[in-house]
Design a protein around this motif. Structure first.
Motif, mmCIF file in Angstrom:
data_model
loop_
_atom_site.group_PDB
_atom_site.id
_atom_site.type_symbol
_atom_site.label_atom_id
_atom_site.label_comp_id
_atom_site.label_asym_id
_atom_site.label_seq_id
_atom_site.Cartn_x
_atom_site.Cartn_y
_atom_site.Cartn_z
ATOM 1 N N UNK A 121 0.849 -1.197 0.000
ATOM 2 C CA UNK A 121 0.000 0.000 0.000
ATOM 3 C C UNK A 121 0.882 1.242 0.000
ATOM 4 N N UNK A 122 0.618 2.137 -0.956
ATOM 5 C CA UNK A 122 1.371 3.392 -1.047
ATOM 6 C C UNK A 122 0.365 4.535 -1.059
ATOM 7 N N UNK A 123 0.534 5.462 -0.125
ATOM 8 C CA UNK A 123 -0.393 6.587 0.009
ATOM 9 C C UNK A 123 0.391 7.889 -0.047
ATOM 10 N N UNK A 124 0.000 8.782 -0.964
ATOM 11 C CA UNK A 124 0.579 10.116 -1.006
ATOM 12 C C UNK A 124 -0.185 10.998 -0.031
ATOM 13 N N UNK A 125 0.537 11.753 0.776
ATOM 14 C CA UNK A 125 -0.079 12.585 1.812
ATOM 15 C C UNK A 125 0.453 14.014 1.699
ATOM 16 N N UNK A 126 -0.451 14.979 1.674
ATOM 17 C CA UNK A 126 -0.072 16.388 1.682
ATOM 18 C C UNK A 126 -0.886 17.115 2.732
ATOM 19 N N UNK A 127 -0.211 17.751 3.695
ATOM 20 C CA UNK A 127 -0.898 18.348 4.835
ATOM 21 C C UNK A 127 -0.560 19.828 4.961
ATOM 22 N N UNK A 153 -8.409 16.477 -14.119
ATOM 23 C CA UNK A 153 -6.987 16.823 -14.046
ATOM 24 C C UNK A 153 -6.306 16.214 -12.827
ATOM 25 N N UNK A 154 -7.080 15.603 -11.935
ATOM 26 C CA UNK A 154 -6.482 15.072 -10.719
ATOM 27 C C UNK A 154 -5.451 13.996 -11.016
ATOM 28 N N UNK A 155 -5.749 13.105 -11.973
ATOM 29 C CA UNK A 155 -4.836 12.010 -12.307
ATOM 30 C C UNK A 155 -3.450 12.485 -12.692
ATOM 31 N N UNK A 156 -3.333 13.380 -13.694
ATOM 32 C CA UNK A 156 -2.000 13.880 -14.058
ATOM 33 C C UNK A 156 -1.295 14.610 -12.915
ATOM 34 N N UNK A 157 -2.055 15.352 -12.106
ATOM 35 C CA UNK A 157 -1.439 16.057 -10.983
ATOM 36 C C UNK A 157 -0.892 15.077 -9.953
ATOM 37 N N UNK A 158 -1.638 14.009 -9.689
ATOM 38 C CA UNK A 158 -1.168 13.002 -8.734
ATOM 39 C C UNK A 158 0.058 12.276 -9.269
#
Length: 317
Positions: A121-127, A153-158
């Motif tokens: 499991x890999x989770x990107x986190x921005x706080x 546009x969320x996919x390319x940004x992620x």
């Protein structure tokens, strides 16, 4: 300028906490950082988010984008029944539930953290770490947790965030901050325009022919000695009509909005320039530094000098 741009054209992510969390089941992390807002997306595997209270757990699959609003705690885990093994506190501190530090033992590289280097499991986190980085009006308009499916546009940004988050190059922190802002803007735009959405009235205020013009005037000329009567004359309506219409749409009277706008601009100047407090006060419409400092401390909880030194702002209630 439209409503969302106006809302986000002020304090924004500065040195936000961004990391890639790599985990192998069983895993569970209790989030008690009291941060105003956190964005999360799974790039592989899956993760469950358990909000505080009676809210149902929410499953995140690859490509989903979750936005969690603070300050209430929540848990992120491989499944709802897994007991928390770690706790994230204010400022991104990490420890066991007994308080034993975990930051070094779970560090897997640049902005990478977890219990297994090859975890499934890999989770990107921005706080966003400080209340001043996110408008309180925006936070009040959001649910405690919203999840948007893949698309737009969320996919390319992620993908770009995933490629950049573990790099250590000049300007990397600023680049990641801006990517986080772009993700947030896209998420909010999608959320407020979804079928059946009921955007708050202030979101629609910029499209109003009278209030929208008043907002632009206050934004473009914050140092002008505005009065409600003067603002009404510039917008072509009576003083009473402007005051009533502005308050109904924006949620606060024109002069209260102006004060908030001036102090937001001042906060940016204090953090981003070497201008003296006196110069900042004049630039945002205060004739005396003392009056400016008093207003700033009343709203921000710290003096301009303390804010400039980077003290953490008081938690938002």
């Amino acid at each position: 300028m439209d409503a969302l741009a106006e809302l986000l054209d002020g304090p924004r992510a500065r040195g936000a906490l961004l990391l890639r969390m790599v985990m192998e089941p069983p895993w569970s992390v209790r989030i008690e950082d009291r941060a105003p807002l956190c964005l999360m997306s799974v790039t592989s595997g899956e993760a469950w988010i358990m909000p505080e209270g009676e809210a149902e757990p929410v499953l995140l699959r690859p490509g989903d984008l979750a936005v969690a609003r603070g300050p209430d705690p929540y848990t992120v885990a491989d499944r709802p029944g897994t007991e928390p093994r770690a706790r994230i506190g204010p400022g991104g501190t990490c420890a066991t539930l007994l308080g034993e530090p975990l930051s070094q033992s779970m560090e897997l590289g640049v902005r990478t953290w977890g219990n297994a280097r090859d975890g499934s499991a890999v989770v990107l986190v921005g706080t966003y770490l400080l209340d001043g980085e996110i408008s309180g009006r925006l936070l009040d308009a959001l649910p405690p947790l919203l999840v948007l499916p893949p698309g737009g546009r969320t996919g390319p940004l992620l993908t770009l965030l995933d490629n950049e988050i573990a790099r250590d190059e000049p300007g990397q922190s600023t680049m990641l901050d801006r990517l986080l802002d772009l993700l947030l803007i896209d998420a909010l735009r999608t959320w407020f325009s979804r079928p059946g959405a009921e955007p708050p009235t202030w979101y629609l205020a910029m499209a109003d022919p009278v209030v929208g013009r008043a907002l632009r005037l206050l934004r473009d000329e914050p140092a002008h000695p505005w009065t409600v009567a003067g603002l009404a004359a510039r917008t072509g309506v009576s003083r009473a009509a402007l005051a009533r219409r502005f308050t109904d749409l924006v949620g606060e009277p024109p002069m209260a909005y102006l004060t908030g706008r001036r102090l937001a601009v001042a906060a940016d100047l204090l953090r981003e320039t070497d201008a003296t407090v006196e110069a900042v006060a004049r630039k945002v419409g205060y004739g005396q530094a003392f009056a400016f400092s008093t207003a700033f401390k009343r709203v921000r909880g710290v003096s301009p000098q303390e804010y400039r030194r980077g003290r953490t702002l008081p938690e938002r209630q």
